[in-house]
Design a protein around this motif. Structure first.
Motif, PDB file in Angstrom:
ATOM      1  N   GLU A 113       6.759  13.804  -4.747  1.00  0.00           N
ATOM      2  CA  GLU A 113       6.118  12.545  -3.531  1.00  0.00           C
ATOM      3  C   GLU A 113       6.797  13.876  -2.260  1.00  0.00           C
ATOM      4  O   GLU A 113       7.637  15.200  -2.969  1.00  0.00           O
ATOM      5  N   GLN A 121      -0.002   8.591   1.441  1.00  0.00           N
ATOM      6  CA  GLN A 121       1.217   8.400   2.334  1.00  0.00           C
ATOM      7  C   GLN A 121       0.082   7.484   3.627  1.00  0.00           C
ATOM      8  O   GLN A 121      -1.077   8.120   3.408  1.00  0.00           O
ATOM      9  N   LYS A 134       6.740  14.131   2.123  1.00  0.00           N
ATOM     10  CA  LYS A 134       6.162  13.081   3.211  1.00  0.00           C
ATOM     11  C   LYS A 134       7.227  13.419   4.637  1.00  0.00           C
ATOM     12  O   LYS A 134       8.099  14.278   3.960  1.00  0.00           O
ATOM     13  N   ASN A 168       1.680  18.802   0.134  1.00  0.00           N
ATOM     14  CA  ASN A 168       1.528  17.398   1.034  1.00  0.00           C
ATOM     15  C   ASN A 168       0.495  16.868   1.234  1.00  0.00           C
ATOM     16  O   ASN A 168       0.410  16.124   2.159  1.00  0.00           O
ATOM     17  N   TYR A 187      -0.432  13.320  -1.906  1.00  0.00           N
ATOM     18  CA  TYR A 187       0.387  12.116  -2.473  1.00  0.00           C
ATOM     19  C   TYR A 187      -0.124  11.374  -1.292  1.00  0.00           C
ATOM     20  O   TYR A 187      -0.377  11.873   0.501  1.00  0.00           O
TER      21      TYR A 187
END
Length: 102
Positions: free
Chosen positions: A72, A38, A74, A33, A36
């Motif tokens: 992904e 975000q 998030k 994490n 990516y």
């Protein structure tokens, strides 16, 4: 270090973070994490009482060889697992062959 932690983490690395990275160097995962981009609200997993500080304290580890399977990662701020914590979700692109082995 750069091959373990991606460029999109939240905040600064403290002493515990340094120990975590040392452990990761020995066990060869990536911190999924952090790879990516975000919005900040999709990164934090802990907020202080009074909502003055938000930090990323939960991480998704994946072996480097499966890095391309992670699409992904998030957090979901509204889906709290505790009083001040958010849940972390991940999406993986897995082939049927990979799914059959699990």
């Amino acid at each position: 270090f750069e091959d373990i932690v991606g460029p999109h983490g939240l905040g600064e690395i403290n002493e515990r973070g340094d120990r975590f990275i040392q452990w990761a160097k020995q066990h060869n995962p990536i911190i999924g994490n952090t790879w990516y981009q975000q919005h900040r609200r999709k990164k934090w997993t802990w907020k202080s009482p009074g909502n003055t500080v938000r930090n990323q304290i939960d991480y998704i580890l994946i072996k480097k060889r499966f890095r391309n399977a992670l699409l992904e990662s998030k957090t979901i701020p509204s889906a709290t697992s505790g009083k001040n914590q958010s849940q972390t979700e991940k999406e993986k692109n897995c082939s049927k062959k990979y799914e059959a082995r699990r």
